[in-house]
Motif scaffolding. Structure first.
Motif, PDB file in Angstrom:
ATOM      1  N   THR A  26      80.192  21.727  40.897  1.00 29.45           N
ATOM      2  CA  THR A  26      79.853  23.011  40.281  1.00 29.45           C
ATOM      3  C   THR A  26      78.646  22.824  39.357  1.00 29.45           C
ATOM      4  OG1 THR A  26      81.259  22.672  38.347  1.00 29.45           O
ATOM      5  CG2 THR A  26      82.286  23.704  40.288  1.00 29.45           C
ATOM      6  N   LEU A  27      78.040  23.952  38.996  1.00 27.53           N
ATOM      7  CA  LEU A  27      76.900  23.901  38.075  1.00 27.53           C
ATOM      8  C   LEU A  27      77.342  23.308  36.733  1.00 27.53           C
ATOM      9  CD1 LEU A  27      73.912  24.535  37.625  1.00 27.53           C
ATOM     10  CD2 LEU A  27      74.597  26.799  36.809  1.00 27.53           C
ATOM     11  N   GLU A  28      78.551  23.656  36.296  1.00 29.78           N
ATOM     12  CA  GLU A  28      79.055  23.145  35.014  1.00 29.78           C
ATOM     13  C   GLU A  28      79.168  21.623  35.063  1.00 29.78           C
ATOM     14  OE1 GLU A  28      80.406  25.792  36.694  1.00 29.78           O
ATOM     15  OE2 GLU A  28      79.512  27.241  35.310  1.00 29.78           O
ATOM     16  N   GLU A  29      79.650  21.110  36.184  1.00 29.17           N
ATOM     17  CA  GLU A  29      79.766  19.647  36.326  1.00 29.17           C
ATOM     18  C   GLU A  29      78.393  18.985  36.308  1.00 29.17           C
ATOM     19  OE1 GLU A  29      83.942  19.575  38.923  1.00 29.17           O
ATOM     20  OE2 GLU A  29      82.013  19.588  39.966  1.00 29.17           O
ATOM     21  N   ILE A  30      77.464  19.589  37.014  1.00 28.62           N
ATOM     22  CA  ILE A  30      76.096  19.035  37.039  1.00 28.62           C
ATOM     23  C   ILE A  30      75.491  19.092  35.632  1.00 28.62           C
ATOM     24  CG2 ILE A  30      73.753  19.391  37.922  1.00 28.62           C
ATOM     25  CD1 ILE A  30      75.095  20.416  40.554  1.00 28.62           C
ATOM     26  N   GLU A  31      75.693  20.208  34.947  1.00 24.78           N
ATOM     27  CA  GLU A  31      75.153  20.336  33.584  1.00 24.78           C
ATOM     28  C   GLU A  31      75.754  19.289  32.649  1.00 24.78           C
ATOM     29  OE1 GLU A  31      74.002  25.108  33.596  1.00 24.78           O
ATOM     30  OE2 GLU A  31      75.883  24.480  32.650  1.00 24.78           O
ATOM     31  N   GLY A  32      77.037  19.011  32.833  1.00 24.98           N
ATOM     32  CA  GLY A  32      77.688  17.965  32.024  1.00 24.98           C
ATOM     33  C   GLY A  32      77.014  16.614  32.238  1.00 24.98           C
ATOM     34  N   GLU A  33      76.716  16.309  33.484  1.00 25.40           N
ATOM     35  CA  GLU A  33      76.030  15.041  33.798  1.00 25.40           C
ATOM     36  C   GLU A  33      74.630  15.011  33.191  1.00 25.40           C
ATOM     37  OE1 GLU A  33      75.840  13.628  37.805  1.00 25.40           O
ATOM     38  OE2 GLU A  33      77.950  14.070  38.176  1.00 25.40           O
ATOM     39  N   LEU A  34      73.946  16.148  33.262  1.00 22.13           N
ATOM     40  CA  LEU A  34      72.573  16.202  32.737  1.00 22.13           C
ATOM     41  C   LEU A  34      72.570  16.061  31.211  1.00 22.13           C
ATOM     42  CD1 LEU A  34      71.090  19.117  34.914  1.00 22.13           C
ATOM     43  CD2 LEU A  34      70.863  16.645  35.275  1.00 22.13           C
ATOM     44  N   ALA A  35      73.573  16.663  30.568  1.00 25.02           N
ATOM     45  CA  ALA A  35      73.679  16.547  29.104  1.00 25.02           C
ATOM     46  C   ALA A  35      73.887  15.079  28.719  1.00 25.02           C
ATOM     47  CB  ALA A  35      74.835  17.401  28.589  1.00 25.02           C
ATOM     48  N   ALA A  36      74.789  14.394  29.454  1.00 17.63           N
ATOM     49  CA  ALA A  36      75.069  12.979  29.175  1.00 17.63           C
ATOM     50  C   ALA A  36      73.833  12.121  29.460  1.00 17.63           C
ATOM     51  CB  ALA A  36      76.254  12.510  30.014  1.00 17.63           C
ATOM     52  N   PHE A  37      73.139  12.451  30.543  1.00 16.34           N
ATOM     53  CA  PHE A  37      71.922  11.709  30.919  1.00 16.34           C
ATOM     54  C   PHE A  37      70.871  11.820  29.808  1.00 16.34           C
ATOM     55  CE2 PHE A  37      67.782  11.822  33.334  1.00 16.34           C
ATOM     56  CZ  PHE A  37      67.750  10.482  33.673  1.00 16.34           C
ATOM     57  N   CYS A  38      70.669  13.032  29.290  1.00 16.45           N
ATOM     58  CA  CYS A  38      69.693  13.221  28.213  1.00 16.45           C
ATOM     59  C   CYS A  38      70.134  12.484  26.959  1.00 16.45           C
ATOM     60  CB  CYS A  38      69.513  14.713  27.912  1.00 16.45           C
ATOM     61  SG  CYS A  38      68.500  15.543  29.144  1.00 16.45           S
ATOM     62  N   GLU A  39      71.411  12.653  26.602  1.00 20.96           N
ATOM     63  CA  GLU A  39      71.930  11.997  25.389  1.00 20.96           C
ATOM     64  C   GLU A  39      71.761  10.491  25.440  1.00 20.96           C
ATOM     65  OE1 GLU A  39      76.033  12.783  23.952  1.00 20.96           O
ATOM     66  OE2 GLU A  39      75.451  14.887  24.244  1.00 20.96           O
ATOM     67  N   SER A  40      72.086   9.898  26.591  1.00 24.12           N
ATOM     68  CA  SER A  40      72.010   8.443  26.709  1.00 24.12           C
ATOM     69  C   SER A  40      70.563   7.952  26.631  1.00 24.12           C
ATOM     70  CB  SER A  40      72.675   7.957  28.000  1.00 24.12           C
ATOM     71  OG  SER A  40      71.946   8.434  29.104  1.00 24.12           O
ATOM     72  N   ASN A  41      69.613   8.862  26.779  1.00 24.96           N
ATOM     73  CA  ASN A  41      68.199   8.496  26.638  1.00 24.96           C
ATOM     74  C   ASN A  41      67.611   8.993  25.316  1.00 24.96           C
ATOM     75  OD1 ASN A  41      67.024   7.152  29.229  1.00 24.96           O
ATOM     76  ND2 ASN A  41      68.482   8.687  29.958  1.00 24.96           N
ATOM     77  N   GLY A  42      68.492   9.471  24.431  1.00 31.15           N
ATOM     78  CA  GLY A  42      68.046   9.887  23.102  1.00 31.15           C
ATOM     79  C   GLY A  42      67.463  11.283  23.055  1.00 31.15           C
ATOM     80  N   HIS A  43      67.832  12.126  24.004  1.00 31.19           N
ATOM     81  CA  HIS A  43      67.300  13.491  24.056  1.00 31.19           C
ATOM     82  C   HIS A  43      68.452  14.505  24.081  1.00 31.19           C
ATOM     83  CE1 HIS A  43      63.480  11.617  24.867  1.00 31.19           C
ATOM     84  NE2 HIS A  43      64.010  10.965  25.886  1.00 31.19           N
ATOM     85  N   ALA A  44      68.093  15.775  23.931  1.00 34.16           N
ATOM     86  CA  ALA A  44      69.111  16.838  23.952  1.00 34.16           C
ATOM     87  C   ALA A  44      68.763  17.857  25.030  1.00 34.16           C
ATOM     88  CB  ALA A  44      69.168  17.537  22.598  1.00 34.16           C
ATOM     89  N   ALA A  45      69.804  18.378  25.675  1.00 34.47           N
ATOM     90  CA  ALA A  45      69.570  19.406  26.701  1.00 34.47           C
ATOM     91  C   ALA A  45      70.449  20.620  26.420  1.00 34.47           C
ATOM     92  CB  ALA A  45      69.879  18.850  28.089  1.00 34.47           C
ATOM     93  N   HIS A  46      69.880  21.787  26.633  1.00 40.15           N
ATOM     94  CA  HIS A  46      70.607  23.050  26.520  1.00 40.15           C
ATOM     95  C   HIS A  46      70.506  23.756  27.866  1.00 40.15           C
ATOM     96  CE1 HIS A  46      69.656  21.848  22.423  1.00 40.15           C
ATOM     97  NE2 HIS A  46      70.805  22.432  22.109  1.00 40.15           N
ATOM     98  N   PHE A  47      71.521  24.582  28.141  1.00 36.46           N
ATOM     99  CA  PHE A  47      71.637  25.129  29.498  1.00 36.46           C
ATOM    100  C   PHE A  47      71.813  26.643  29.475  1.00 36.46           C
ATOM    101  CE2 PHE A  47      73.139  20.812  29.330  1.00 36.46           C
ATOM    102  CZ  PHE A  47      72.469  20.227  30.392  1.00 36.46           C
TER     103      PHE A  47
END
Ligand code: DQA
Length: 140
Positions: A26-47
């Motif tokens: 789902t889009l929510e699942e993908i967004e969760g992965e993208l949020a974690a991906f950004c965080e682990s690289n020191g960045h923030a993502a909003h959706f």
């Protein structure tokens, strides 16, 4: 860096529609992965996702001075929305256009994007990883 990931029309059905094309998550699942991906690289993502062209334009307008970059999958709006194109052209925030599918290997109408010319770049054909590659392009 602070990113906005914008999804347009019908992307809320990701994981349910045409799974062979867009995958089973789902889009929510993908967004969760993208949020974690950004965080682990020191960045923030909003959706934000909307089926309304106007709402997407408003979010793009409001991004000025708030976000360092926008990752945009406009869905079918990609192929004909001059309003989205003008909104992107109106702001200084760089926008990377994204598609999960390889639009060039599909129907003829998908081969034309009215957005690409005003975007920083375009990434397509890598499923959910298209979003990751687009985000990564901002900090590589
Ligand atoms: C899409 C491709 C578009 O042509 C289509 O209308 C979509 C999704 C993609 O992610 O591959 O809704 O943007």
């Amino acid at each position: 860096m602070n990113f906005l990931v914008l999804n347009g029309v019908n992307l809320n059905l990701t994981g349910k529609r045409e799974r062979d094309v867009y995958g089973g998550q789902t889009l929510e699942e993908i967004e969760g992965e993208l949020a974690a991906f950004c965080e682990s690289n020191g960045h923030a993502a909003h959706f934000f996702q909307s089926n309304s062209e106007g709402e997407l334009c408003t979010r793009i307008q409001q991004a000025e001075g708030v976000y360092d970059g926008i990752v945009l999958n406009a869905g079918a709006f990609t192929h004909y929305s001059y309003a989205l194109r003008d909104a992107i052209a109106a702001i200084a925030v760089p926008v990377v256009e994204v598609h999960m599918s390889n639009v060039h290997a599909r129907e003829e109408f998908r081969k034309k994007s009215v957005l690409t010319e005003v975007c920083k770049g375009e990434i397509l054909g890598f499923g959910k990883n298209s979003y990751k590659l687009a985000l990564e392009s901002f900090w590589l």
